[in-house]
Write an enzyme that holds these catalytic residues in place. Structure first.
Site, PDB file in Angstrom:
ATOM      1  N   VAL A 174      -8.806  -8.419  -8.873  1.00  0.00           N
ATOM      2  CA  VAL A 174      -8.459  -9.576  -7.951  1.00  0.00           C
ATOM      3  C   VAL A 174      -7.981 -10.707  -9.144  1.00  0.00           C
ATOM      4  CG1 VAL A 174      -9.389 -11.387  -6.388  1.00  0.00           C
ATOM      5  CG2 VAL A 174      -9.487  -8.775  -6.039  1.00  0.00           C
TER       6      VAL A 174
ATOM      7  N   PRO B 143     -20.274  -5.282  -5.898  1.00  0.00           N
ATOM      8  CA  PRO B 143     -20.524  -3.771  -5.542  1.00  0.00           C
ATOM      9  C   PRO B 143     -21.931  -3.644  -4.427  1.00  0.00           C
ATOM     10  CG  PRO B 143     -21.520  -4.140  -7.716  1.00  0.00           C
ATOM     11  CD  PRO B 143     -21.000  -5.523  -7.333  1.00  0.00           C
ATOM     12  N   THR B 144     -22.062  -2.408  -3.824  1.00  0.00           N
ATOM     13  CA  THR B 144     -23.063  -2.265  -2.938  1.00  0.00           C
ATOM     14  C   THR B 144     -24.418  -2.168  -3.883  1.00  0.00           C
ATOM     15  OG1 THR B 144     -21.705  -0.575  -1.665  1.00  0.00           O
ATOM     16  CG2 THR B 144     -23.959  -0.547  -1.262  1.00  0.00           C
TER      17      THR B 144
ATOM     18  N   ALA C  57     -14.221  -8.389   8.225  1.00  0.00           N
ATOM     19  CA  ALA C  57     -13.688  -7.782   9.807  1.00  0.00           C
ATOM     20  C   ALA C  57     -12.381  -7.070   9.155  1.00  0.00           C
ATOM     21  CB  ALA C  57     -13.523  -9.115  10.515  1.00  0.00           C
ATOM     22  N   ALA C  58     -11.583  -7.804   8.527  1.00  0.00           N
ATOM     23  CA  ALA C  58     -10.143  -7.134   8.345  1.00  0.00           C
ATOM     24  C   ALA C  58     -10.265  -5.809   7.659  1.00  0.00           C
ATOM     25  CB  ALA C  58      -9.426  -8.063   7.384  1.00  0.00           C
TER      26      ALA C  58
ATOM     27  N   CYS D  40     -13.328  -1.214  -1.891  1.00  0.00           N
ATOM     28  CA  CYS D  40     -13.630  -2.228  -0.983  1.00  0.00           C
ATOM     29  C   CYS D  40     -13.916  -1.620   0.403  1.00  0.00           C
ATOM     30  CB  CYS D  40     -12.202  -3.003  -0.757  1.00  0.00           C
ATOM     31  SG  CYS D  40     -12.031  -4.074  -2.083  1.00  0.00           S
TER      32      CYS D  40
ATOM     33  N   LYS E 167     -17.740  -0.268   0.827  1.00  0.00           N
ATOM     34  CA  LYS E 167     -18.543  -1.375   0.446  1.00  0.00           C
ATOM     35  C   LYS E 167     -18.845  -2.323   1.564  1.00  0.00           C
ATOM     36  CE  LYS E 167     -16.940  -4.448  -2.468  1.00  0.00           C
ATOM     37  NZ  LYS E 167     -16.775  -5.665  -1.942  1.00  0.00           N
TER      38      LYS E 167
ATOM     39  N   ARG F 114     -12.337   4.274  -8.321  1.00  0.00           N
ATOM     40  CA  ARG F 114     -13.731   3.736  -7.761  1.00  0.00           C
ATOM     41  C   ARG F 114     -13.606   4.344  -6.085  1.00  0.00           C
ATOM     42  NH1 ARG F 114     -13.916  -2.753  -8.915  1.00  0.00           N
ATOM     43  NH2 ARG F 114     -11.476  -2.319  -8.611  1.00  0.00           N
TER      44      ARG F 114
HETATM   45  P1  NAD Z   1     -13.607  -5.900 -10.945  1.00  0.00           P
HETATM   46  O1  NAD Z   1     -14.896  -5.170 -11.405  1.00  0.00           O
HETATM   47  O2  NAD Z   1     -12.267  -5.361 -11.373  1.00  0.00           O
HETATM   48  O3  NAD Z   1     -13.580  -7.428 -11.610  1.00  0.00           O
HETATM   49  C1  NAD Z   1     -14.543  -8.393 -11.762  1.00  0.00           C
HETATM   50  C2  NAD Z   1     -14.914  -8.949 -13.018  1.00  0.00           C
HETATM   51  O4  NAD Z   1     -15.790  -9.885 -13.027  1.00  0.00           O
HETATM   52  C3  NAD Z   1     -15.550  -7.931 -14.102  1.00  0.00           C
HETATM   53  O5  NAD Z   1     -14.438  -7.781 -15.240  1.00  0.00           O
HETATM   54  C4  NAD Z   1     -16.687  -8.418 -14.610  1.00  0.00           C
HETATM   55  O6  NAD Z   1     -17.026  -8.144 -16.093  1.00  0.00           O
HETATM   56  C5  NAD Z   1     -16.331  -9.843 -14.281  1.00  0.00           C
HETATM   57  N1  NAD Z   1     -17.714 -10.562 -14.259  1.00  0.00           N
HETATM   58  C6  NAD Z   1     -18.978 -10.250 -13.339  1.00  0.00           C
HETATM   59  N2  NAD Z   1     -19.920 -11.241 -13.615  1.00  0.00           N
HETATM   60  C7  NAD Z   1     -19.289 -12.291 -14.489  1.00  0.00           C
HETATM   61  C8  NAD Z   1     -19.826 -13.352 -14.964  1.00  0.00           C
HETATM   62  N3  NAD Z   1     -20.969 -13.799 -14.267  1.00  0.00           N
HETATM   63  N4  NAD Z   1     -19.078 -14.111 -15.756  1.00  0.00           N
HETATM   64  C9  NAD Z   1     -17.975 -13.708 -16.249  1.00  0.00           C
HETATM   65  N5  NAD Z   1     -17.609 -12.487 -15.686  1.00  0.00           N
HETATM   66  C10 NAD Z   1     -18.029 -11.872 -14.870  1.00  0.00           C
HETATM   67  O7  NAD Z   1     -13.795  -6.456  -9.476  1.00  0.00           O
HETATM   68  P2  NAD Z   1     -12.574  -6.611  -8.355  1.00  0.00           P
HETATM   69  O8  NAD Z   1     -11.818  -5.164  -8.110  1.00  0.00           O
HETATM   70  O9  NAD Z   1     -11.308  -7.605  -9.234  1.00  0.00           O
HETATM   71  O10 NAD Z   1     -13.291  -7.283  -7.108  1.00  0.00           O
HETATM   72  C11 NAD Z   1     -13.673  -8.552  -7.289  1.00  0.00           C
HETATM   73  C12 NAD Z   1     -14.104  -9.091  -5.875  1.00  0.00           C
HETATM   74  O11 NAD Z   1     -12.729  -8.909  -4.958  1.00  0.00           O
HETATM   75  C13 NAD Z   1     -14.986  -8.205  -5.401  1.00  0.00           C
HETATM   76  O12 NAD Z   1     -15.744  -8.946  -4.447  1.00  0.00           O
HETATM   77  C14 NAD Z   1     -14.109  -7.286  -4.175  1.00  0.00           C
HETATM   78  O13 NAD Z   1     -14.526  -6.951  -3.185  1.00  0.00           O
HETATM   79  C15 NAD Z   1     -12.978  -8.394  -3.784  1.00  0.00           C
HETATM   80  N6  NAD Z   1     -11.752  -7.808  -3.788  1.00  0.00           N
HETATM   81  C16 NAD Z   1     -11.259  -6.696  -4.255  1.00  0.00           C
HETATM   82  C17 NAD Z   1      -9.977  -6.190  -4.266  1.00  0.00           C
HETATM   83  C18 NAD Z   1      -9.431  -5.085  -4.796  1.00  0.00           C
HETATM   84  O14 NAD Z   1      -8.398  -4.560  -4.250  1.00  0.00           O
HETATM   85  N7  NAD Z   1     -10.223  -4.731  -5.770  1.00  0.00           N
HETATM   86  C19 NAD Z   1      -9.147  -6.753  -3.013  1.00  0.00           C
HETATM   87  C20 NAD Z   1      -9.866  -7.891  -2.217  1.00  0.00           C
HETATM   88  C21 NAD Z   1     -11.162  -8.303  -2.542  1.00  0.00           C
HETATM   89  C1  UDX Z   2      -8.014  -2.618   0.974  1.00  0.00           C
HETATM   90  C2  UDX Z   2      -7.306  -3.597   1.878  1.00  0.00           C
HETATM   91  O1  UDX Z   2      -6.139  -2.937   2.387  1.00  0.00           O
HETATM   92  C3  UDX Z   2      -7.225  -4.810   1.047  1.00  0.00           C
HETATM   93  O2  UDX Z   2      -6.372  -5.697   2.286  1.00  0.00           O
HETATM   94  C4  UDX Z   2      -8.318  -5.439   0.844  1.00  0.00           C
HETATM   95  O3  UDX Z   2      -8.092  -6.682   0.078  1.00  0.00           O
HETATM   96  C5  UDX Z   2      -8.960  -4.292  -0.292  1.00  0.00           C
HETATM   97  O4  UDX Z   2      -9.204  -3.201   0.217  1.00  0.00           O
HETATM   98  P1  UDX Z   2      -7.012  -1.070  -0.997  1.00  0.00           P
HETATM   99  O5  UDX Z   2      -8.511  -0.497  -1.212  1.00  0.00           O
HETATM  100  O6  UDX Z   2      -6.668  -1.530  -2.374  1.00  0.00           O
HETATM  101  O7  UDX Z   2      -6.973  -2.422  -0.149  1.00  0.00           O
HETATM  102  O8  UDX Z   2      -6.037  -0.021  -0.517  1.00  0.00           O
HETATM  103  P2  UDX Z   2      -5.428   0.514   0.804  1.00  0.00           P
HETATM  104  O9  UDX Z   2      -3.981   0.412   0.936  1.00  0.00           O
HETATM  105  O10 UDX Z   2      -6.146  -0.506   2.087  1.00  0.00           O
HETATM  106  O11 UDX Z   2      -6.072   1.912   0.865  1.00  0.00           O
HETATM  107  C6  UDX Z   2      -7.498   2.152   1.047  1.00  0.00           C
HETATM  108  C7  UDX Z   2      -7.683   3.399   1.114  1.00  0.00           C
HETATM  109  O12 UDX Z   2      -7.280   4.122   2.402  1.00  0.00           O
HETATM  110  C8  UDX Z   2      -6.935   4.367   0.100  1.00  0.00           C
HETATM  111  O13 UDX Z   2      -7.814   5.562  -0.371  1.00  0.00           O
HETATM  112  C9  UDX Z   2      -5.676   4.993   0.695  1.00  0.00           C
HETATM  113  O14 UDX Z   2      -5.079   6.080   0.301  1.00  0.00           O
HETATM  114  C10 UDX Z   2      -6.364   5.249   2.121  1.00  0.00           C
HETATM  115  N1  UDX Z   2      -5.417   5.216   3.312  1.00  0.00           N
HETATM  116  C11 UDX Z   2      -4.625   3.944   3.576  1.00  0.00           C
HETATM  117  C12 UDX Z   2      -5.187   6.224   4.277  1.00  0.00           C
HETATM  118  O15 UDX Z   2      -5.941   7.036   3.942  1.00  0.00           O
HETATM  119  N2  UDX Z   2      -4.267   6.079   5.219  1.00  0.00           N
HETATM  120  C13 UDX Z   2      -3.453   4.956   5.490  1.00  0.00           C
HETATM  121  O16 UDX Z   2      -2.910   4.944   6.529  1.00  0.00           O
HETATM  122  C14 UDX Z   2      -3.819   3.833   4.591  1.00  0.00           C
END
Ligand code: NAD
Ligand code: UDX
Length: 489
Positions: free
Chosen positions: A15, A98-99, A228-229, A282, A285, A352
């Protein structure tokens, strides 16, 4: 409100990295510094081998990071967390949540220790007013926790406004989602300072997002709207996967059912693809977090409702494994199974919570030798994920192998099992001989199924956990294709 000039993003992950890169590209007058205590990750962000794969991400990063023509770089990556906090007007918290793995709420509640440590650092270091933005997905009322920590740790007289600005990007399409978001949510307190902070953040987005899509709302609505989303999106997949089990017994086709229900404008076509189960960091969790919040509000029926979405997802993975065992004459002992795809979805190397972890472990526990290929996932990641969730590590070491091509994975295989919907595996997108695949892009290869047929044992089973195959042409080649939610009439 005052124009923000310096942004600090704490957390250089899936992110923080892409969001900061897009924000910097679209606001050339604003300096954006992404900080992380993970030195390797930060170093990788400074190179052209970025620590995460996302289509088009390198172009966006390079545009803002590297000096070209008359453009002054305004995207920086650093491990100097304190320095970046001290200079920033606005701080985006993008750390992982994370969880929880231990203690109260283990396996359900979100772990906020990374958020807490980042906020403590802000409190200790700040010498000027700051806007603090929750970009991470957090439990409802986390903003109160953030405020409490800042009140306790920061120097007196400083003002901190806390905003909720959840991120909705999906991996594999992050850059597209960031450039063209459906909406930007900005939650704030309904006070003059809170509203002014929300306007400052809105101004940064307004450089590329139409104002009508930037929604300013109550802080706690914004926090809840993110959970919720994700719960509603995952609920659609679990609903379709539950129907897929019925289709297999009824002789119906889940792709046809999804298509038909999706034509109803109130339902819409997206997120209705049946699969071996959703993965990713996501959905699981965030649903468990939502259920835990419901539980703590003394709403056990509501908690059970949300948890059932995760329950169906686990069931779908088990059901898929059972079908493989049943088709292969009720024994996988010493059989060779090629697993194509390990990432939780296509166009990402992220593993993940991928369904492949469960399925591969189940197959190994049934006695199979499992040969994995994924175009993007590193071999080490496969090993780490499978070993981490196995209680039979020695068996895994004997029976798992990872291969650099689909053909090597399929050599002498009794069955092919597709677990990720990579275009490479599909015979619907384009056939062999297509020009794609030249130029070394591993995500653009195309599988020649007739070559696979020449490599396999008979009968040649293909278990399509993503419904990426058109079964008819493969059946002509002699394959037996078993798809999700497609029953035999
Ligand atoms: P990630 O694990 O890829 O990145 C998080 C980073 O934060 C890591 O590199 C870690 O080293 C760093 N970090 C942790 N604690 C720190 C600290 N105290 N100081 C400096 N750095 C620190 O995680 P992500 O996938 O980018 O997700 C981040 C957040 O965004 C989560 O809450 C997740 O639920 C949310 N989110 C993720 C996605 C997605 O698609 N991955 C989408 C929407 C929202
Ligand atoms: C999700 C949400 O879509 C995103 O808005 C939020 O910010 C983070 O979590 P992501 O997990 O990256 O995004 O991918 P997504 O495209 O939502 O797929 C999630 C999982 O569902 C994947 O394993 C995908 O293969 C599966 N999936 C998706 C299905 O099995 N069927 C579908 O129709 C769509």
């Amino acid at each position: 409100p005052q124009r923000m000039k310096k942004v600090c993003c704490i957390g250089a992950g899936y992110v923080g990295g892409p969001t900061s890169a897009v924000m910097a590209t679209k606001n050339p007058d604003v300096s954006v510094t992404v900080v992380d205590y993970n030195k390797d990750r930060i170093e990788a962000w400074k190179t052209n081998e970025l620590p995460i794969y996302e289509p088009d991400l390198l172009d966006v990063v390079q545009h803002a990071r590297d000096p070209v023509a008359k453009r002054i770089p305004n995207l920086f990556f650093s491990t100097d967390v304190e320095g970046a906090i001290a200079e920033a007007d606005i701080i985006l918290l993008s750390v992982n949540t994370p969880t929880k793995s231990m203690g109260h709420g283990a396996g359900q509640a979100s772990e906020l220790c990374h958020l807490e440590s980042a906020v403590r650092r802000i409190g200790e270091v700040a010498t000027s007013d700051k806007i603090i933005v929750e970009k991470s997905t957090v439990p409802c009322k986390a903003a109160e926790t953030v405020r409490d920590i800042l009140n306790a740790t920061a120097k007196p007289g400083l003002n901190f406004e806390i905003l909720s600005n959840p991120e909705f990007l999906a991996e594999g399409t992050a850059v597209r989602n960031l450039l063209h978001p459906d909406r930007i949510l900005i939650g704030s307190l309904n006070t003059p300072r809170g509203l002014a902070a929300a306007r400052s953040l809105a101004d940064l987005y307004a450089s590329w997002v139409d104002r009508s899509r930037i929604i300013t709302i109550n802080l706690y609505s914004s926090e809840l709207a993110k959970l919720a989303a994700n719960a509603l999106l995952a609920q659609r997949i679990s609903s379709v996967n539950a129907l897929s089990a019925m289709c297999e017994s009824l002789g119906a086709d889940i792709d046809e059912v999804s298509h038909c229900v999706g034509l109803d404008q109130r339902i819409g076509p997206k997120m209705l693809k049946a699969s071996v189960g959703f993965g990713g960091s996501c959905f699981r969790k965030d649903i468990l977090s939502l259920a835990y919040i419901a539980e703590s509000l003394h709403l056990p029926q509501v908690a059970d409702y949300w948890r059932s979405i995760v329950g169906i997802n686990e069931y779908q993975k088990e059901r898929f494994t059972r079908r493989i065992v049943k088709c292969l004459y009720s024994s996988l002992s010493s059989k060779r199974l090629a697993v194509l795809g390990f990432a939780y979805k296509k166009d990402t190397g992220d593993t993940r919570e991928t369904s492949a972890i469960t399925v591969v472990n189940n197959l190994i526990n049934e006695g199979a030798n499992v040969r994995v290929y994924d175009p993007l996932v590193e071999e080490d990641r496969v090993w780490e994920e499978v070993l981490a969730s196995s209680d039979r590590r020695e068996t895994v070491k004997q029976r798992l192998s990872v291969w650099p091509s689909a053909y090597e994975a399929c050599a002498d295989a009794d069955a092919v099992i597709i677990l990720t919907e990579w275009d490479e595996f599909s015979n619907k997108i384009s056939g062999p001989g297509d020009a794609r695949g030249r130029g070394g892009d591993r995500t653009k290869r195309v599988l020649d199924w007739s070559r696979v047929a020449g490599l396999m044992q008979k009968p040649m089973y293909v278990f399509d956990g993503r419904n990426v195959l058109d079964a008819a042409p493969l059946e002509k080649m002699g394959f037996r294709v078993e798809s999700i939610g497609k029953g035999v009439v």
